[in-house]
Design a protein around this motif. Structure first.
Motif, PDB file in Angstrom:
ATOM      1  N   THR A 295       0.841  -1.205   0.000  1.00  0.00           N
ATOM      2  CA  THR A 295       0.000   0.000   0.000  1.00  0.00           C
ATOM      3  C   THR A 295       0.873   1.251   0.000  1.00  0.00           C
ATOM      4  N   THR A 296       1.939   1.225   0.795  1.00  0.00           N
ATOM      5  CA  THR A 296       2.839   2.372   0.874  1.00  0.00           C
ATOM      6  C   THR A 296       3.583   2.572  -0.448  1.00  0.00           C
TER       7      THR A 296
ATOM      8  N   MET B 257       1.503   4.370  -2.795  1.00  0.00           N
ATOM      9  CA  MET B 257       1.431   5.810  -2.516  1.00  0.00           C
ATOM     10  C   MET B 257       2.540   6.559  -3.246  1.00  0.00           C
TER      11      MET B 257
ATOM     12  N   THR C 207       1.714   2.505   9.453  1.00  0.00           N
ATOM     13  CA  THR C 207       0.625   2.158   8.540  1.00  0.00           C
ATOM     14  C   THR C 207      -0.660   1.788   9.278  1.00  0.00           C
TER      15      THR C 207
ATOM     16  N   THR D 251      -2.965   3.785   9.947  1.00  0.00           N
ATOM     17  CA  THR D 251      -4.007   4.446   9.164  1.00  0.00           C
ATOM     18  C   THR D 251      -3.413   4.882   7.828  1.00  0.00           C
ATOM     19  N   LEU D 252      -4.268   4.979   6.805  1.00  0.00           N
ATOM     20  CA  LEU D 252      -3.809   5.452   5.505  1.00  0.00           C
ATOM     21  C   LEU D 252      -3.312   6.889   5.601  1.00  0.00           C
ATOM     22  N   GLU D 253      -3.999   7.686   6.403  1.00  0.00           N
ATOM     23  CA  GLU D 253      -3.626   9.092   6.587  1.00  0.00           C
ATOM     24  C   GLU D 253      -2.226   9.215   7.179  1.00  0.00           C
ATOM     25  N   GLY D 254      -1.948   8.409   8.215  1.00  0.00           N
ATOM     26  CA  GLY D 254      -0.630   8.445   8.845  1.00  0.00           C
ATOM     27  C   GLY D 254       0.465   8.029   7.882  1.00  0.00           C
TER      28      GLY D 254
ATOM     29  N   LYS E 186       0.335   8.182   4.564  1.00  0.00           N
ATOM     30  CA  LYS E 186       0.446   9.214   3.526  1.00  0.00           C
ATOM     31  C   LYS E 186       1.243  10.419   4.037  1.00  0.00           C
ATOM     32  N   ASN E 187       0.985  10.825   5.268  1.00  0.00           N
ATOM     33  CA  ASN E 187       1.722  11.951   5.854  1.00  0.00           C
ATOM     34  C   ASN E 187       3.215  11.637   5.963  1.00  0.00           C
TER      35      ASN E 187
ATOM     36  N   GLU F  46       4.802  11.765   2.494  1.00  0.00           N
ATOM     37  CA  GLU F  46       4.990  13.158   2.071  1.00  0.00           C
ATOM     38  C   GLU F  46       6.128  13.835   2.839  1.00  0.00           C
TER      39      GLU F  46
END
Length: 195
Positions: free
Chosen positions: A17-18, A21, A174, A176-179, A181-182, A185
């Motif tokens: 998943t990562t 991203m 991982t 959460t997807l938000e964590g 993704k942050n 980035e």
């Protein structure tokens, strides 16, 4: 100069998943598992040498991974011989990918057994994906055909998560997807300042 980021993590930690991203943000990702699949596929560079050493692993012009696993289970010394064939081919595939993306500011090298490798590639930084043990177990058990014994066997071959985290330049949580993704980035902001 292309920044070579190693991406690794134990089974069920969210590495695929990562990696996606990074792809979604336009960064090329080389996947070690996909490279092995290509090498074992019909016309793959590993088919002839692997089938010459392990004839029962050849089926329909390609390497049958299930048959190869049986060979390895019956002969513990076979793994070293197999790695002697496959590892140089994987390294060549990886270098070809890096060369193909020489103009990219970042190339992600998705290598599940990066820390376990006897000869890891030269990298500029390493990111480890990680989550808690309960989430990891739930993700792995949701996979088709996965048993507790198989999971335990896979974990036994992998460096413990805490050790991987200690060696990492970055940790991508991982939970959460938000964590995740942050964290991705944040890495991009460090290695590609204008990203």
């Amino acid at each position: 100069m292309t920044y070579r980021l190693g991406l690794t993590g134990s089974i069920g930690m969210g590495k695929s998943t990562t990696a996606q991203m990074f792809r979604d943000l336009g960064h090329p990702v080389w996947d070690a598992d996909e490279a092995v699949h290509r090498l074992y596929a019909e016309q793959g560079a590993a088919v002839a040498p692997v089938s010459a050493m392990f004839p029962t692993a050849l089926a329909g012009g390609l390497i049958d991974r299930a048959a190869l696993k049986q060979v390895l289970a019956q002969d513990p010394s076979a793994l070293a011989r197999l790695e002697g064939i496959v590892h140089p081919l994987v390294a060549r595939d990886r270098q070809d990918f890096i060369d193909m993306h020489a103009d990219a500011p970042l190339v992600v090298l998705d290598i599940p057994l990066l820390f376990e490798s006897a000869s890891p590639p030269e990298l500029d930084g390493i990111a480890v994906v990680s989550t808690d043990k309960q989430t990891q177990r739930a993700r792995v058990r949701a996979r088709s055909g996965m048993t507790d014994d198989t999971f335990a066997m896979i974990l036994a071959r992998q460096m413990p998560d805490a050790d991987k985290r200690a060696r990492a330049d970055w940790i991508i949580p991982t939970d959460t997807l938000e964590g995740a993704k942050n964290a991705v980035e944040a890495i991009l902001g460090k290695v590609i300042p204008h990203a």
